[in-house]
Design a protein around this motif. Structure first.
Motif, PDB file in Angstrom:
ATOM      1  N   CYS A 115     -12.263  15.316  -1.048  1.00 57.12           N
ATOM      2  CA  CYS A 115     -13.115  14.351  -0.363  1.00 57.12           C
ATOM      3  C   CYS A 115     -12.279  13.630   0.685  1.00 57.12           C
ATOM      4  O   CYS A 115     -11.718  12.562   0.436  1.00 57.12           O
ATOM      5  CB  CYS A 115     -13.719  13.369  -1.367  1.00 57.12           C
ATOM      6  N   TYR A 118     -16.039  10.310   3.909  1.00 56.11           N
ATOM      7  CA  TYR A 118     -17.033   9.728   3.001  1.00 56.11           C
ATOM      8  C   TYR A 118     -18.376  10.453   3.013  1.00 56.11           C
ATOM      9  O   TYR A 118     -19.150  10.368   2.063  1.00 56.11           O
ATOM     10  CB  TYR A 118     -17.231   8.246   3.296  1.00 56.11           C
ATOM     11  N   LEU A 121     -19.565  12.538   0.092  1.00 58.79           N
ATOM     12  CA  LEU A 121     -20.179  11.941  -1.091  1.00 58.79           C
ATOM     13  C   LEU A 121     -21.660  12.307  -1.194  1.00 58.79           C
ATOM     14  O   LEU A 121     -22.232  12.270  -2.276  1.00 58.79           O
ATOM     15  CB  LEU A 121     -20.003  10.423  -1.070  1.00 58.79           C
ATOM     16  N   GLY A 125     -19.004  14.478  -3.575  1.00 59.52           N
ATOM     17  CA  GLY A 125     -17.563  14.260  -3.452  1.00 59.52           C
ATOM     18  C   GLY A 125     -16.811  15.562  -3.298  1.00 59.52           C
ATOM     19  O   GLY A 125     -17.219  16.452  -2.537  1.00 59.52           O
ATOM     20  N   THR A 126     -15.707  15.693  -4.008  1.00 59.97           N
ATOM     21  CA  THR A 126     -14.906  16.918  -3.959  1.00 59.97           C
ATOM     22  C   THR A 126     -15.777  18.139  -4.241  1.00 59.97           C
ATOM     23  O   THR A 126     -16.567  18.150  -5.190  1.00 59.97           O
ATOM     24  CB  THR A 126     -13.774  16.852  -4.994  1.00 59.97           C
ATOM     25  N   ASP A 198      -9.550   8.209  -2.495  1.00 59.34           N
ATOM     26  CA  ASP A 198      -9.469   8.105  -3.947  1.00 59.34           C
ATOM     27  C   ASP A 198     -10.764   7.536  -4.521  1.00 59.34           C
ATOM     28  O   ASP A 198     -11.696   7.179  -3.777  1.00 59.34           O
ATOM     29  CB  ASP A 198      -8.258   7.287  -4.374  1.00 59.34           C
ATOM     30  N   GLU A 199     -10.847   7.447  -5.841  1.00 55.36           N
ATOM     31  CA  GLU A 199     -12.082   7.014  -6.491  1.00 55.36           C
ATOM     32  C   GLU A 199     -12.466   5.596  -6.097  1.00 55.36           C
ATOM     33  O   GLU A 199     -13.653   5.280  -5.957  1.00 55.36           O
ATOM     34  CB  GLU A 199     -11.938   7.122  -8.008  1.00 55.36           C
ATOM     35  N   THR A 200     -11.491   4.719  -5.905  1.00 51.45           N
ATOM     36  CA  THR A 200     -11.796   3.346  -5.512  1.00 51.45           C
ATOM     37  C   THR A 200     -12.459   3.303  -4.148  1.00 51.45           C
ATOM     38  O   THR A 200     -13.475   2.613  -3.947  1.00 51.45           O
ATOM     39  CB  THR A 200     -10.504   2.502  -5.487  1.00 51.45           C
ATOM     40  N   ARG A 201     -11.930   4.058  -3.202  1.00 54.72           N
ATOM     41  CA  ARG A 201     -12.525   4.103  -1.855  1.00 54.72           C
ATOM     42  C   ARG A 201     -13.894   4.782  -1.887  1.00 54.72           C
ATOM     43  O   ARG A 201     -14.806   4.363  -1.179  1.00 54.72           O
ATOM     44  CB  ARG A 201     -11.572   4.820  -0.894  1.00 54.72           C
ATOM     45  N   GLN A 202     -14.024   5.823  -2.687  1.00 57.75           N
ATOM     46  CA  GLN A 202     -15.323   6.478  -2.796  1.00 57.75           C
ATOM     47  C   GLN A 202     -16.367   5.524  -3.364  1.00 57.75           C
ATOM     48  O   GLN A 202     -17.507   5.466  -2.878  1.00 57.75           O
ATOM     49  CB  GLN A 202     -15.205   7.723  -3.672  1.00 57.75           C
ATOM     50  N   ARG A 203     -15.990   4.773  -4.386  1.00 54.45           N
ATOM     51  CA  ARG A 203     -16.920   3.830  -5.002  1.00 54.45           C
ATOM     52  C   ARG A 203     -17.317   2.741  -4.006  1.00 54.45           C
ATOM     53  O   ARG A 203     -18.484   2.327  -3.950  1.00 54.45           O
ATOM     54  CB  ARG A 203     -16.286   3.226  -6.250  1.00 54.45           C
TER      55      ARG A 203
END
Length: 228
Positions: A115, A118, A121, A125-126, A198-203
């Motif tokens: 990913c 953005y 998403l 995602g990935t 990373d997961e934080t940025r994706q969230r």
């Protein structure tokens, strides 16, 4: 056998339109690839051997979810098991499988498409790469179904790509988005290892999209009387 226009006539036309659009966009080459849409227990799917960029509704076959032929004079795609498997496992309503150039190229070298933007998403995602298996086999269908878990798209190693969605238009848009993302990755990798969100940025992206209604389209206002 009934007249071909009597069974899922609108859906057959939509599948043909989608194939022609994908062909015009360069995602479908010759007879390689397939598209389907599900309505209840029936599926309209492109026929094997058809030139997809010139597909017509009478080159779209109708089958039941168990693969039984309902209508059409041509054999359905060799990847029918893949399409039906997606419908049975994920309850979706449209599947697009392409041999799009960039997606196919990356499927030959990556274990997954990370990913890096953005917009990925929208596909979950990935994007996983399903292990290689011979086309049209149950082994290929099963590996792709596993790669699609929680995702709207998957790459197929040394083969191509598949997307699915609640509508055919969305499945086509997913295919176009995936090809774009593969192109971005390829260009970025030419300059160095692409940065991954990373997961934080994706969230954070998901939360911002919800708050701002990101991706919502607005209707075009009607032209005022007298305008040209």
């Amino acid at each position: 056998m009934t007249d071909s226009s009597a069974v899922l006539g609108q859906e057959r036309a939509a599948v043909a339109d989608a194939c022609r659009r994908l062909g015009a966009e360069g995602l479908l080459i010759g007879t390689a690839g397939n598209v389907s849409v599900r309505v209840g227990e029936r599926v309209a799917v492109s026929a094997t051997g058809a030139v997809l960029a010139r597909l017509t509704p009478d080159q779209v076959t109708v089958v039941n979810l168990d693969g039984t032929l309902v209508d059409g004079s041509l054999e359905p795609t060799s990847e029918l098991d893949l399409h039906l498997g997606v419908y049975r496992r994920y309850g979706t309503c449209a599947v697009v499988h392409t041999h799009a150039p960039m997606a196919t190229a990356l499927s030959c070298v990556l274990d997954e498409l990370p990913c890096i933007h953005y917009q990925l998403l929208a596909l979950g995602g990935t994007v996983r790469v399903a292990p290689y298996a011979t086309f049209g086999t149950p082994e290929l269908a099963e590996s792709v179904l596993a790669a699609l878990e929680g995702r709207a798209a998957a790459l197929m190693a040394n083969h191509g790509a598949v997307t699915h969605a609640p509508t055919l238009d969305q499945a086509v848009e997913h295919a176009l988005l995936l090809e774009w993302a593969c192109g971005v990755h390829q260009r970025a990798a030419a300059f160095g290892p692409p940065r991954v969100l990373d997961e934080t940025r994706q969230r954070a992206v998901v939360e911002a999209a919800i708050a701002r209604h990101y991706g919502t389209t607005h209707p075009v206002p009607p032209a005022q009387e007298g305008t040209r």
